[in-house]
Design a protein around this motif. Structure first.
Motif, mmCIF file in Angstrom:
data_model
loop_
_atom_site.group_PDB
_atom_site.id
_atom_site.type_symbol
_atom_site.label_atom_id
_atom_site.label_comp_id
_atom_site.label_asym_id
_atom_site.label_seq_id
_atom_site.Cartn_x
_atom_site.Cartn_y
_atom_site.Cartn_z
ATOM 1 N N ASN A 35 -13.713 -8.019 -24.053
ATOM 2 C CA ASN A 35 -12.983 -7.672 -24.964
ATOM 3 C C ASN A 35 -11.213 -7.983 -25.276
ATOM 4 O OD1 ASN A 35 -15.045 -5.970 -25.084
ATOM 5 N ND2 ASN A 35 -14.655 -4.335 -23.907
ATOM 6 N N TYR A 36 -11.244 -8.309 -26.617
ATOM 7 C CA TYR A 36 -9.824 -8.448 -27.310
ATOM 8 C C TYR A 36 -9.585 -8.112 -28.489
ATOM 9 C CZ TYR A 36 -12.687 -12.782 -29.966
ATOM 10 O OH TYR A 36 -13.235 -13.081 -30.543
ATOM 11 N N PHE A 83 -4.242 -8.300 -27.324
ATOM 12 C CA PHE A 83 -4.308 -8.096 -26.187
ATOM 13 C C PHE A 83 -5.615 -8.336 -25.425
ATOM 14 C CE2 PHE A 83 -1.307 -6.640 -29.208
ATOM 15 C CZ PHE A 83 0.085 -6.185 -28.320
ATOM 16 N N ALA A 84 -6.047 -7.805 -24.476
ATOM 17 C CA ALA A 84 -7.322 -8.290 -23.494
ATOM 18 C C ALA A 84 -7.140 -7.370 -21.950
ATOM 19 C CB ALA A 84 -7.835 -9.109 -23.589
ATOM 20 N N ASP A 85 -8.154 -7.322 -21.816
ATOM 21 C CA ASP A 85 -7.409 -6.570 -20.332
ATOM 22 C C ASP A 85 -7.450 -7.602 -19.082
ATOM 23 O OD1 ASP A 85 -9.291 -4.039 -20.596
ATOM 24 O OD2 ASP A 85 -10.214 -5.002 -20.550
ATOM 25 N N PRO A 99 1.229 -3.982 -23.093
ATOM 26 C CA PRO A 99 0.222 -4.159 -22.447
ATOM 27 C C PRO A 99 -0.152 -5.191 -21.901
ATOM 28 C CG PRO A 99 0.549 -1.879 -23.763
ATOM 29 C CD PRO A 99 2.107 -2.816 -23.536
ATOM 30 N N PRO A 100 -1.150 -5.743 -21.432
ATOM 31 C CA PRO A 100 -1.669 -6.758 -21.102
ATOM 32 C C PRO A 100 -2.263 -7.233 -22.146
ATOM 33 C CG PRO A 100 -3.105 -5.426 -20.110
ATOM 34 C CD PRO A 100 -2.464 -4.819 -20.897
ATOM 35 N N HIS A 101 -1.840 -8.225 -22.353
ATOM 36 C CA HIS A 101 -1.711 -9.478 -23.680
ATOM 37 C C HIS A 101 -1.196 -11.140 -23.170
ATOM 38 C CE1 HIS A 101 2.211 -8.565 -24.651
ATOM 39 N NE2 HIS A 101 2.504 -9.753 -25.308
ATOM 40 N N LEU A 102 -2.071 -12.164 -24.134
ATOM 41 C CA LEU A 102 -1.954 -13.262 -24.219
ATOM 42 C C LEU A 102 -0.539 -13.358 -25.588
ATOM 43 C CD1 LEU A 102 -2.036 -16.107 -22.964
ATOM 44 C CD2 LEU A 102 -3.814 -16.710 -25.219
#
Length: 315
Positions: A178-179, A203-205, A283-286
């Protein structure tokens, strides 16, 4: 203006690609010329191909349909005293020009692809055919470290895959997870001073695999105050791919490594905005950024249209 034109051309080519058969035929003709030049000069073909590739991608003109894109200044080709630009090789040598006849027609023509490649190979041979000697020759020709680095990286990729037709691409995250992609290139950022956001956030886990989008060489690895654990990859089109805020890297990832589309680089995280190890400030993201080098400067451009295209290709 020139940079915006080059980006527009890149977007246009990606949206309306050259017919596959025509493009393959052009690649085959180029490769044949590179290999012929290697045979007669003993300069490895991938150095010649990388120089040609660099010039094609740093030109303000659209040279994608040209057989060879290397341009050697007239004063260097003909010699300073050869104001009439006489193509006779003996006259050129008399005036200490570097232009040479590569196809046996007794003329050194800067518009002839074989002559251009043969001449460039001999410019390199003034220093020698080894890796370090080629680097010295390139620096003396271009007088720019980033240009030398880009050409040597491209040569390394071409040599690794024994091919120049390397057009595959991949989405930078594993699409099985999921992203959410965001089109936030150019937004304002405040940490570290007022600046623009030079990338798109996905954004992703935590732990979502991060992938190479392209063929290229890893140029940068390690901690950055803004980007946390980040990677930089230089591709064969003079584009720098920047990955930031990762939680860590794959065990085999190292600077100088050749990568291809889909190779796992590491995982999504939320590192950055502080000293090494800082995490969780967002928040976690690339963060994924693209920077085009035009031979004079390197400038950020919007990666979002490319991310959309690569996502569609995978799905």
């Amino acid at each position: 203006m020139a940079f915006m034109l080059s980006v527009f051309l890149m977007l246009f080519i990606m949206a309306y690609p050259v017919h596959a058969e025509e493009e393959q035929d052009l690649h085959e003709k180029r490769m044949a010329l590179y290999k012929k030049t290697e045979t007669v000069t003993q300069v490895p073909w991938y150095y010649i191909a990388a120089i040609d590739q660099y010039e094609r991608n740093s030109s303000e003109e659209d040279k994608d349909d040209q057989l060879v894109s290397i341009s050697i200044p007239d004063e260097m080709w003909y010699g300073l005293g050869n104001s009439s630009m006489i193509k006779d090789e003996n006259i050129i040598q008399f005036f200490q020009g570097k232009g040479m006849d590569g196809n046996g027609d007794n003329k050194a023509d800067p518009e002839n692809p074989e002559d251009v490649l043969y001449t460039m190979a001999n410019i390199l041979l003034e220093y020698g055919p080894s890796h370090d000697e080629v680097k010295i020759a390139l620096w003396n020709f271009y007088k720019r470290d980033l240009t030398v680095q880009t050409i040597m990286n491209t040569a390394k990729v071409f040599n690794t895959f024994d091919d120049i037709d390397l057009t595959d691409r991949a989405f930078p995250l594993d699409t099985a997870y999921n992203y959410t992609s965001t089109n936030n290139w150019g937004d304002r950022r405040g940490f570290g001073g007022l600046r623009i956001h030079e990338g798109s956030d996905i954004f992703a886990d935590y732990g979502t695999p991060v992938k190479s989008t392209t063929y290229g060489v890893i140029e940068m690895k390690g901690w950055n105050l803004y980007g946390g654990w980040r990677l930089g990859i230089r591709d064969i089109n003079n584009v720098y791919h920047y990955y930031a805020h990762m939680s860590g890297y794959n065990d085999d990832i190292e600077v100088g490594q050749v990568v291809k589309p889909g190779d796992i680089l590491g995982n999504v995280g939320s590192t950055g905005y502080g000293p090494p190890g800082t995490s969780g400030k967002f928040p976690p993201h690339l963060h994924y950024g693209l920077y085009q080098d035009n031979g004079y400067s390197e400038t950020s451009f919007d990666p979002y249209p490319f991310l959309q295209r690569w996502e569609r290709m995978e799905n």
